[in-house]
Design a protein around this motif. Structure first.
Motif, short mmCIF file in Angstrom:
data_model
loop_
_atom_site.label_atom_id
_atom_site.label_comp_id
_atom_site.label_asym_id
_atom_site.label_seq_id
_atom_site.Cartn_x
_atom_site.Cartn_y
_atom_site.Cartn_z
N LYS A 13 0.79 -1.22 0.00
CA LYS A 13 0.00 0.00 0.00
C LYS A 13 0.83 1.28 0.00
CE LYS A 13 -4.04 -1.96 2.37
NZ LYS A 13 -4.93 -1.85 3.55
N LEU A 14 2.12 1.17 0.31
CA LEU A 14 2.93 2.38 0.42
C LEU A 14 3.04 3.09 -0.92
CD1 LEU A 14 5.87 1.28 2.73
CD2 LEU A 14 3.78 2.49 3.34
N PRO A 15 2.94 4.42 -0.94
CA PRO A 15 3.14 5.16 -2.19
C PRO A 15 4.54 4.95 -2.73
CG PRO A 15 2.14 6.54 -0.49
CD PRO A 15 2.57 5.29 0.18
N VAL A 16 4.68 5.04 -4.03
CA VAL A 16 5.98 4.82 -4.68
C VAL A 16 7.00 5.82 -4.14
CG1 VAL A 16 7.20 4.85 -6.88
CG2 VAL A 16 4.89 3.91 -6.75
N GLY A 17 8.17 5.33 -3.79
CA GLY A 17 9.25 6.19 -3.32
C GLY A 17 9.31 6.37 -1.82
N TRP A 18 8.27 5.94 -1.09
CA TRP A 18 8.22 6.09 0.36
C TRP A 18 8.50 4.75 1.03
CZ3 TRP A 18 6.99 10.78 2.88
CH2 TRP A 18 6.60 11.82 2.03
N TYR A 19 9.12 4.79 2.19
CA TYR A 19 9.41 3.56 2.93
C TYR A 19 9.48 3.87 4.42
CZ TYR A 19 14.19 5.43 2.72
OH TYR A 19 15.29 6.24 2.81
N VAL A 20 9.56 2.81 5.23
CA VAL A 20 9.56 2.94 6.69
C VAL A 20 10.92 2.57 7.25
CG1 VAL A 20 8.54 2.11 8.84
CG2 VAL A 20 7.10 2.43 6.84
N THR A 21 11.44 3.39 8.16
CA THR A 21 12.60 3.02 8.97
C THR A 21 12.19 3.15 10.43
OG1 THR A 21 13.50 5.27 9.04
CG2 THR A 21 14.21 3.85 7.23
N GLU A 22 12.86 2.39 11.30
CA GLU A 22 12.44 2.36 12.70
C GLU A 22 13.62 2.02 13.60
OE1 GLU A 22 10.34 -1.67 11.15
OE2 GLU A 22 9.37 -0.66 12.79
N SER A 23 13.45 2.29 14.89
CA SER A 23 14.52 2.05 15.84
C SER A 23 14.74 0.56 16.10
CB SER A 23 14.20 2.75 17.17
OG SER A 23 12.95 2.31 17.68
N ALA A 24 13.73 -0.26 15.86
CA ALA A 24 13.83 -1.71 16.02
C ALA A 24 12.83 -2.36 15.07
CB ALA A 24 13.54 -2.13 17.46
N PRO A 25 13.12 -3.57 14.59
CA PRO A 25 12.23 -4.21 13.61
C PRO A 25 10.82 -4.43 14.14
CG PRO A 25 14.35 -5.34 13.71
CD PRO A 25 14.32 -4.37 14.86
N LYS A 26 9.85 -4.26 13.26
CA LYS A 26 8.44 -4.59 13.51
C LYS A 26 7.83 -3.82 14.68
CE LYS A 26 8.86 -9.23 11.55
NZ LYS A 26 8.64 -10.69 11.76
N ARG A 27 8.31 -2.59 14.92
CA ARG A 27 7.69 -1.75 15.95
C ARG A 27 6.68 -0.78 15.34
NH1 ARG A 27 11.94 -0.07 20.73
NH2 ARG A 27 12.40 -2.16 21.45
N TYR A 28 6.80 -0.53 14.04
CA TYR A 28 5.90 0.42 13.37
C TYR A 28 5.52 -0.13 12.00
CZ TYR A 28 7.44 3.68 16.97
OH TYR A 28 7.71 4.27 18.18
N GLU A 29 4.37 0.30 11.53
CA GLU A 29 3.94 -0.03 10.18
C GLU A 29 3.36 1.20 9.53
OE1 GLU A 29 0.85 -2.91 9.98
OE2 GLU A 29 -0.69 -1.59 10.81
N ALA A 30 3.40 1.23 8.21
CA ALA A 30 2.82 2.34 7.44
C ALA A 30 1.93 1.77 6.35
CB ALA A 30 3.91 3.21 6.84
N GLY A 31 0.95 2.54 5.95
CA GLY A 31 0.05 2.14 4.90
C GLY A 31 -0.74 3.33 4.40
N VAL A 32 -1.77 3.05 3.63
CA VAL A 32 -2.60 4.10 3.06
C VAL A 32 -4.03 3.93 3.55
CG1 VAL A 32 -3.54 5.07 0.92
CG2 VAL A 32 -1.14 4.38 1.04
N ASP A 33 -4.64 5.04 3.97
CA ASP A 33 -5.99 5.04 4.52
C ASP A 33 -6.84 6.00 3.69
OD1 ASP A 33 -8.26 5.04 6.02
OD2 ASP A 33 -7.31 5.58 7.91
N SER A 34 -7.97 5.53 3.21
CA SER A 34 -8.84 6.37 2.39
C SER A 34 -10.02 6.93 3.18
CB SER A 34 -9.37 5.58 1.19
OG SER A 34 -10.08 4.42 1.63
N SER A 35 -10.07 6.69 4.48
CA SER A 35 -11.17 7.19 5.29
C SER A 35 -10.72 8.39 6.12
CB SER A 35 -11.68 6.09 6.22
OG SER A 35 -10.67 5.69 7.13
N ALA A 36 -11.58 9.37 6.28
CA ALA A 36 -11.34 10.53 7.14
C ALA A 36 -10.02 11.22 6.80
CB ALA A 36 -11.37 10.12 8.61
N THR A 37 -9.80 11.53 5.53
CA THR A 37 -8.58 12.22 5.13
C THR A 37 -8.69 13.71 5.45
OG1 THR A 37 -9.43 12.59 2.90
CG2 THR A 37 -8.17 10.57 3.28
#
Length: 390
Positions: A29-53
């Protein structure tokens, strides 16, 4: 047949790297060119939400997956700086947050030849978003020097909760739009010294005079700590005061001598809390800095102050105060790189210690009331005898 060979090779490559042939739902779901980095693996997630923008048809979100409040994650992108060199760049977006225990905000970083020494940076920590808040537009503005190579920007969240971002814009703006650079919290100033009125000012070295951060009245950069007894950094990395005292860095550990006392401290940062622990002289040191509170302990001495949202304080600073009614009993500003998730170890430690562990009254604060005068003798400052009336 060729297709089967290519598919087999792809599956073999995925297996050899430990990757999954089926990407995660967030990654899809991530937009092209965007990615997630974090202080430790699997502590955060990112995605796309089409509700209540806030703006547009969809928003990207960053959500914590762990109850650990010391972590941080960022939803980001990186791109070349060549199109923006010599210009002022504004990164803006509409944000909303829910149950953020820590803080969230936009961030942008401009890097040059040495990635360890960014040319400009702001992460909104001094004007961070906390708790639950509706849609509002925010921005960070940085100058992109001619030697810049890379620009990184995105949404950062420290601690737990969820944040949404949409309406992202990157715009070149003119000099009427102020920068929010945390690495330039004070203007370039000439070194103190005598000069004639007719003399042209001496050239000022950028690395020597441009502050990166400040604690109280003590500012610092990569090569100087401007305390009452300044420290400078030698080519071998050792910090030396004008009295000849030396301070050494060993990873997160800082050792040496400061104020004729042995120094053995460690700085731990990276999340919503910056911690300085160890000993100075024979007394234990414990300094805890968060967006909401500052606590400084050294032996029996202690300063404890809460964040004060003073509108007169610059966007690159957090002001911490202890008050009693209308009176300010203690105050300390923490600015620039001192608020970052990767502050410079020796500079930050020395700056805090030099500020001391006793309360400091700010200029213009109301005086502390004195006990009432109970006799005429108490008014006699010259200690002369004043006969009492019968």
């Amino acid at each position: 047949m060729d297709f089967r060979k290519k598919l087999a090779a792809l599956l073999l490559a995925l297996a050899s790297t430990g990757a999954s042939a089926q990407p995660s739902e967030g990654a899809q779901k991530l937009p092209v060119g965007w990615y997630v980095t974090e202080s430790a693996p699997k502590r955060y997630e990112a995605g796309v939400d089409s509700s209540a923008t806030c703006e547009g048809n969809r928003s990207a979100y960053l959500r914590s997956l762990s109850p650990d409040e010391n972590g941080y994650g960022t939803f980001m992108q990186a791109f070349g700086a060549h199109d923006f060199r010599g210009k002022r760049l504004r990164f803006s977006g509409a944000l909303r947050i829910k149950d953020v225990e820590g803080w969230a905000g936009l961030w942008m970083r401009v890097e040059g030849p040495d990635p360890k020494q960014p040319l400009a940076f702001d992460n909104m920590q001094s004007r961070a978003l906390v708790g639950t808040a509706g849609c509002k537009r925010y921005d960070v503005v940085l100058d992109v020097p001619k030697e810049a190579t890379t620009i990184m920007a995105g949404l950062i969240m420290s601690g737990t909760g969820q944040a949404w971002l949409d309406g992202v814009r990157f715009e070149v703006v003119d000099s009427s739009v102020p920068v929010t650079d945390l690495l330039a919290s004070r203007p370039v100033v000439a070194a103190a010294g005598p000069s004639g009125l007719e003399d042209a000012p001496a050239p000022v070295a950028r690395n020597d005079q441009l502050p990166l951060g400040r604690v109280g009245d003590v500012w610092f950069n990569h090569g100087r700590i401007a305390a009452d007894k300044p420290y400078t950094r030698r080519k071998d990395g050792v910090w030396v005061s004008i009295l000849g005292e030396e301070v050494y860095e060993h990873g997160i550990a800082v050792t040496g001598t400061l104020g004729q006392r042995a120094l053995e401290l460690k700085l731990k940062a990276g999340g919503r809390r910056t911690v300085i622990e160890g000993t100075w002289g024979e007394e234990p040191v414990d300094i805890q800095l968060t967006p909401e509170k500052l606590t400084m302990r050294w032996g029996r001495n202690m300063r404890e102050m809460a964040r004060h949202l003073d509108p007169q304080v610059g966007a690159t600073c957090n002001r911490y105060q202890r008050t009693e009614g209308p009176r300010v009993l203690d105050q300390l500003d923490v600015c620039g790189a001192a608020l970052g998730t990767r502050p410079p170890n020796a500079q930050l430690i020395i700056s805090f210690l030099v500020n001391g562990f006793s309360p400091t009254l700010p200029a213009g604060s109301l005086p502390i009331p004195r006990p009432p005068v109970r006799s005429r003798q108490a008014l006699d400052t010259q200690r002369t005898a004043i006969p009492m009336s019968p």
